[in-house]
Design a protein around this motif. Structure first.
Motif, PDB file in Angstrom:
ATOM      1  N   HIS A  48       0.834  -1.205   0.000  1.00 38.91           N
ATOM      2  CA  HIS A  48       0.000   0.000   0.000  1.00 38.91           C
ATOM      3  C   HIS A  48       0.868   1.255   0.000  1.00 38.91           C
ATOM      4  O   HIS A  48       2.055   1.209   0.320  1.00 38.91           O
ATOM      5  CB  HIS A  48      -0.909  -0.010   1.227  1.00 38.91           C
ATOM      6  CG  HIS A  48      -0.150  -0.052   2.522  1.00 38.91           C
ATOM      7  ND1 HIS A  48       0.383  -1.217   3.033  1.00 38.91           N
ATOM      8  CD2 HIS A  48       0.179   0.913   3.408  1.00 38.91           C
ATOM      9  CE1 HIS A  48       0.998  -0.957   4.167  1.00 38.91           C
ATOM     10  NE2 HIS A  48       0.894   0.326   4.424  1.00 38.91           N
ATOM     11  N   GLN A 142      -0.181 -10.536   5.925  1.00 39.21           N
ATOM     12  CA  GLN A 142       0.299  -9.603   4.892  1.00 39.21           C
ATOM     13  C   GLN A 142       1.444 -10.223   4.091  1.00 39.21           C
ATOM     14  O   GLN A 142       1.473 -10.148   2.862  1.00 39.21           O
ATOM     15  CB  GLN A 142       0.763  -8.307   5.561  1.00 39.21           C
ATOM     16  CG  GLN A 142       1.127  -7.219   4.582  1.00 39.21           C
ATOM     17  CD  GLN A 142       1.575  -5.967   5.294  1.00 39.21           C
ATOM     18  OE1 GLN A 142       2.512  -5.992   6.079  1.00 39.21           O
ATOM     19  NE2 GLN A 142       0.912  -4.864   5.034  1.00 39.21           N
ATOM     20  N   ASN A 146       0.859 -10.884   0.185  1.00 42.65           N
ATOM     21  CA  ASN A 146       1.563  -9.951  -0.707  1.00 42.65           C
ATOM     22  C   ASN A 146       2.832 -10.522  -1.316  1.00 42.65           C
ATOM     23  O   ASN A 146       3.188 -10.179  -2.445  1.00 42.65           O
ATOM     24  CB  ASN A 146       1.913  -8.669   0.049  1.00 42.65           C
ATOM     25  CG  ASN A 146       0.684  -7.829   0.347  1.00 42.65           C
ATOM     26  OD1 ASN A 146      -0.407  -8.132  -0.118  1.00 42.65           O
ATOM     27  ND2 ASN A 146       0.841  -6.786   1.128  1.00 42.65           N
ATOM     28  N   ARG A 171      -6.921  -5.057   2.571  1.00 42.60           N
ATOM     29  CA  ARG A 171      -6.199  -5.995   1.700  1.00 42.60           C
ATOM     30  C   ARG A 171      -7.061  -7.229   1.414  1.00 42.60           C
ATOM     31  O   ARG A 171      -7.172  -7.680   0.273  1.00 42.60           O
ATOM     32  CB  ARG A 171      -4.885  -6.423   2.365  1.00 42.60           C
ATOM     33  CG  ARG A 171      -3.982  -7.216   1.461  1.00 42.60           C
ATOM     34  CD  ARG A 171      -3.319  -6.289   0.448  1.00 42.60           C
ATOM     35  NE  ARG A 171      -2.653  -7.027  -0.599  1.00 42.60           N
ATOM     36  CZ  ARG A 171      -3.152  -7.238  -1.812  1.00 42.60           C
ATOM     37  NH1 ARG A 171      -4.338  -6.764  -2.143  1.00 42.60           N
ATOM     38  NH2 ARG A 171      -2.481  -7.897  -2.704  1.00 42.60           N
ATOM     39  N   CYS A 199      -9.181   2.730   4.618  1.00 38.66           N
ATOM     40  CA  CYS A 199      -9.219   1.264   4.637  1.00 38.66           C
ATOM     41  C   CYS A 199     -10.569   0.702   5.086  1.00 38.66           C
ATOM     42  O   CYS A 199     -10.951  -0.387   4.684  1.00 38.66           O
ATOM     43  CB  CYS A 199      -8.138   0.699   5.563  1.00 38.66           C
ATOM     44  SG  CYS A 199      -6.486   1.205   5.123  1.00 38.66           S
TER      45      CYS A 199
END
Ligand SMILES: Cc1cc2nc3c(=O)[nH]c(=O)nc-3n(C[C@H](O)[C@H](O)[C@H](O)COP(=O)(O)OP(=O)(O)OC[C@H]3O[C@@H](n4cnc5c(N)ncnc54)[C@H](O)[C@@H]3O)c2cc1C
Length: 298
Positions: A48, A142, A146, A171, A199
């Motif tokens: 991000h 995360q 990611n 996310r 968010c």
């Protein structure tokens, strides 16, 4: 035994900034080590935007910010050595480093510890029930999504509304998952207002304040959590297949435990205190790197 003037442990934003500053201040013998394969610390998994506003004057993603920091480091002669973990350090300034299966002792004049922080785990809370698969800390989630492109689950409950919890709520939503709720024991979100806006509100994700998880259900895999409404004491069970905990961060300076206060040891970045914004971790490390670099230049 190999030696160096300045040993910096941890090549996140803090360690890289300290190394570049120490070089610029005149220290010409710097070794920067990190246990990871790639430098950047937590940043490469933060896809991000929201990094580097103070440092570079624009909002960058974690990888973009890392690239700029590494460009800055590349203009110096500081040596960067990945896959090298500090195991211990003694009062006589000898570090024990582990690298690809072998151990090395290294003598240094000064050490800057920039080892970041770790996440509080679910064990920090008194939550009843089983501990089936499907429970992740926000940082683990995360990293898996990611960097490893893993699919963690479909129906998500997030416990904790600090920045990490808020960022992961978005996310998961962007991954097409259903974030059932972000639960927060306090009366308002713990994260920055901009993250609540960007968010949570922007994606209409339910933020339930004054609630917490009291029990986890599931054999083999999470199938639900019992949630308590803290003001009324009422309880409800929510079905979910994934529980993500975002319970806060703890400075990680384990490798130098008991040596804090030594005149040859400095702490920088999140291992000194948890910085919400990367720019302040980098700025602190730059100050420390400049100071130590000057001392070691003579
Ligand atoms: C998920 C998340 C989202 C964030 N989002 C934002 C944001 O949007 N904007 C913003 O400004 N800030 C954000 N931050 C904060 C910012 O990322 C941090 O403040 C900053 O990156 C901390 O840098 P650091 O160098 O202190 O630690 P880290 O980045 O954690 O680096 C520490 C390094 O030390 C290494 N290490 C640890 N122990 C050892 C050892 N024994 N031997 C060798 N190496 C070791 C690790 O491998 C790691 O590379 C976020 C943080 C997180 C966790």
């Amino acid at each position: 035994m190999r030696g160096c003037k300045l040993l910096i442990v941890g090549a996140g934003a803090a360690g890289i900034s300290a190394a570049a500053a120490a070089w610029d201040a005149g220290c010409r013998d710097i070794l920067l080590v990190d246990r990871g394969i790639r430098p950047g610390g937590i940043l490469p998994q933060c896809l991000h935007e929201g990094f580097g506003m103070a440092d570079f004057g624009r909002e960058l993603t974690g990888p973009e910010y890392t690239a700029l920091l590494l460009t800055r480091l590349g203009r110096t002669g500081a040596a960067l050595q990945p896959e090298t973990e500090l195991l211990s350090v003694s009062k006589d300034r000898i570090a024990v480093l582990s690298r690809r299966g072998s151990l090395e002792q290294l003598h240094f004049e000064h050490m800057i510890l920039a080892t970041g922080c770790r996440e509080k785990s679910i064990g920090a809370l008194c939550i009843a029930g089983t501990r089936p698969a499907g429970i992740f800390t926000a940082g683990q989630a995360q990293e898996r999504i990611n960097l490893r492109n893993q699919d963690l689950g479909d129906e998500i409950v997030i416990l904790g509304s600090g920045d990490l919890g808020l960022i992961m709520a978005r996310r998961f939503t962007l991954e097409g998952k259903h974030v059932i709720a972000v639960l927060e024991q306090e009366a308002q979100a713990g994260g920055m207002a901009r993250n609540v806006r960007r968010c949570i509100k922007a994606y209409s994700i339910p933020l339930r304040c004054r609630t917490t998880v009291r029990e986890i259900h599931g054999e083999g895999r999470v199938c639900g959590v019992t949630v308590e409404h803290l003001d009324s004491g009422a309880r409800e069970t929510i079905s979910c297949d994934t529980l993500v905990t975002a319970l806060g961060l703890i400075p990680d300076r384990e490798a130098a435990r008991g040596l804090e206060g030594s005149e040859w040891l400095s702490l920088a970045g999140n291992c000194s205190r948890v910085h919400d914004i990367v720019d302040s971790a980098a700025a602190e490390a730059t100050r420390i790197g400049t100071l130590i670099g000057r001392q070691l230049s003579v």
